[in-house]
Design an enzyme around this catalytic site. Structure first.
Site, PDB file in Angstrom:
ATOM      1  N   GLY A 112      -2.506  -3.647  -2.360  1.00 46.54           N
ATOM      2  CA  GLY A 112      -3.625  -2.616  -1.865  1.00 46.54           C
ATOM      3  C   GLY A 112      -5.120  -3.892  -1.712  1.00 46.54           C
ATOM      4  CB  SER A 113      -5.639  -7.591  -1.170  1.00 53.65           C
ATOM      5  OG  SER A 113      -4.295  -7.547  -0.124  1.00 53.65           O
ATOM      6  CG  ASN A 114      -5.540  -5.884   4.058  1.00 53.73           C
ATOM      7  OD1 ASN A 114      -5.853  -5.926   4.723  1.00 53.73           O
ATOM      8  ND2 ASN A 114      -4.724  -5.847   3.828  1.00 53.73           N
ATOM      9  CG  LEU A 185       6.028  -1.430   2.861  1.00 50.80           C
ATOM     10  CD1 LEU A 185       6.971  -2.378   1.478  1.00 50.80           C
ATOM     11  CD2 LEU A 185       6.299  -2.776   4.213  1.00 50.80           C
ATOM     12  CG  HIS A 204       2.751  -6.200  12.319  1.00 53.73           C
ATOM     13  ND1 HIS A 204       3.353  -5.867  11.215  1.00 53.73           N
ATOM     14  CD2 HIS A 204       3.414  -7.875  12.647  1.00 53.73           C
ATOM     15  CE1 HIS A 204       4.417  -6.795  12.007  1.00 53.73           C
ATOM     16  NE2 HIS A 204       4.205  -8.002  12.435  1.00 53.73           N
ATOM     17  CG  ASP A 245       5.358  -3.354  13.748  1.00 55.81           C
ATOM     18  OD1 ASP A 245       4.618  -2.515  12.981  1.00 55.81           O
ATOM     19  OD2 ASP A 245       5.848  -4.250  12.857  1.00 55.81           O
ATOM     20  CD  GLU A 274      -3.669  -8.947   6.060  1.00 55.71           C
ATOM     21  OE1 GLU A 274      -2.550  -8.003   7.029  1.00 55.71           O
ATOM     22  OE2 GLU A 274      -3.258  -8.355   5.481  1.00 55.71           O
TER      23      GLU A 274
HETATM   24  C1  GRF Z   1      -0.683  -6.617   4.884  1.00 60.08           C
HETATM   25  O1  GRF Z   1      -0.806  -8.804   5.089  1.00 60.08           O
HETATM   26  C2  GRF Z   1      -0.796  -6.149   6.326  1.00 60.08           C
HETATM   27  O2  GRF Z   1      -0.475  -6.745   7.102  1.00 60.08           O
HETATM   28  C3  GRF Z   1       0.813  -5.750   5.869  1.00 60.08           C
HETATM   29  O3  GRF Z   1       0.869  -5.051   4.621  1.00 60.08           O
HETATM   30  C4  GRF Z   1       0.027  -6.565   3.746  1.00 60.08           C
HETATM   31  C5  GRF Z   1      -0.890  -5.312   3.041  1.00 60.08           C
HETATM   32  O4  GRF Z   1      -1.501  -6.105   2.362  1.00 60.08           O
HETATM   33  N1  GRF Z   1       1.080  -4.156   6.574  1.00 60.08           N
HETATM   34  P1  GRF Z   1      -2.041  -5.454   1.041  1.00 60.08           P
HETATM   35  O5  GRF Z   1      -1.473  -4.830   0.150  1.00 60.08           O
HETATM   36  O6  GRF Z   1      -3.138  -4.873   1.338  1.00 60.08           O
HETATM   37  O7  GRF Z   1      -2.659  -6.933   0.012  1.00 60.08           O
END
Ligand code: GRF
Length: 287
Positions: A112-114, A185, A204, A245, A274
């Site tokens: 969940g870093s994004n 996923l 992606h 995708d 990202e």
């Molecule tokens: C990211 O690299 C994104 O591109 C892909 O899944 C990853 C999620 O990373 N779809 P995080 O859980 O947000 O760290």
């Protein structure tokens, strides 16, 4: 057909019946009133009669359905419906009258870093609110983020997601306007994609259309990029359609692939890209 309409309008079966009644009664009143007015006007030429009649019906119909919708309890539906038609016909400017923020649901399965970066970006925003985290994995780090940030989380299970209502009710109850996938996923069920048509985006970790598709996630993407000897990789932010995708690309950013890169080191560089761009692109899209 009725089921299709019900889903399109996101209403219950009972509400759909009341809406159809409103259309029927409103339409009859419009026809009746238009004829009465035409009689009063006593127009002679057929062509003029037809033109005036069409204009009258166009003007009277929205008024009639709005009036009839009040006793049927469907006033707010018809106001939105007529505004939408007016906007499509170019008669009403696309105003966003509501002061309420755009509610985002973030779908994530992993660390969940994004998600964290998106939450940070909109924490103080009055226009965009992260209203829900949807997750399919009880052990995912993103659930801890949700708890820490005091954002409601919805842990979903396969059967209901793919063969049930895809949790559309929960999304509707929380007034979700827009869905952001951030490392989610599971492929989305068609019902969800249709209910949020052009309102779901994904990120992606490669330059689509290359290195996308089924099974292409996480380190597998970076391994494939390195194995192919690519000199650059990057990120793709795109709309979600019914294929993996595949939806229209909104934004891409690039970074080099270095000679001695491993999947790990490339993943780090991609993650940084990202974090830098995803929250900003979301804001630009929703502004
Ligand atoms: C990211 O690299 C994104 O591109 C892909 O899944 C990853 C999620 O990373 N779809 P995080 O859980 O947000 O760290």
């Amino acid at each position: 057909m009725f089921e299709k309409l019900r889903k399109k309008w996101k209403v219950t079966g009972w509400q759909l019946m009341l809406i159809i009644f409103t259309f029927a009664v409103g339409g009859s009143i419009t026809g009746f009133a238009a004829k009465k007015i035409m009689n009063l006007l006593s127009v002679q030429q057929d062509w003029l009669w037809a033109i005036l009649y069409i204009i009258l019906v166009t003007l009277l119909w929205p008024l009639a359905v709005i009036l009839v919708s009040i006793p049927f309890g469907q006033f707010s539906f018809f106001i939105k419906y007529i505004r939408k038609i007016g906007q499509k016909m170019g008669l009403i400017p696309p105003l966003k009258l509501s002061l309420s923020p755009v509610n985002i649901a973030i779908f994530a399965s992993g660390a969940g870093s994004n998600t964290q970066k998106i939450i940070d970006r909109f924490r103080q925003s009055e226009k965009i609110r992260v209203a829900l985290i949807v997750c399919n994995n009880p052990d995912a780090g993103v659930l801890k983020i949700a708890a820490r940030e005091n954002i409601p989380a919805l842990l979903i299970e396969k059967e209901r997601f793919f063969r049930g209502d895809a949790y559309l009710n929960e999304l509707k109850e929380r007034n979700i306007d827009f869905i952001v996938l951030a490392g989610f996923l599971w492929k989305l069920p068609v019902s969800l994609i249709r209910a949020f048509s052009h309102k779901i985006i994904n990120i992606h970790p490669a330059l689509l259309p290359k290195y996308g598709g089924k099974g292409m996630y996480g380190h597998r993407v970076h391994e494939a990029v390195i194995a192919a000897g690519e000199k650059e990789s990057g990120i793709s932010i795109h709309y979600v359609d019914e294929l993996y995708d595949h939806g229209k690309i909104i934004f891409q950013a690039r970074c080099p692939v270095l000679e001695n890169d491993t999947a790990d080191s490339l993943a780090q560089r991609i993650h940084a890209l990202e974090h830098e761009h995803y929250p900003r692109v979301i804001e630009d899209l929703l502004k």
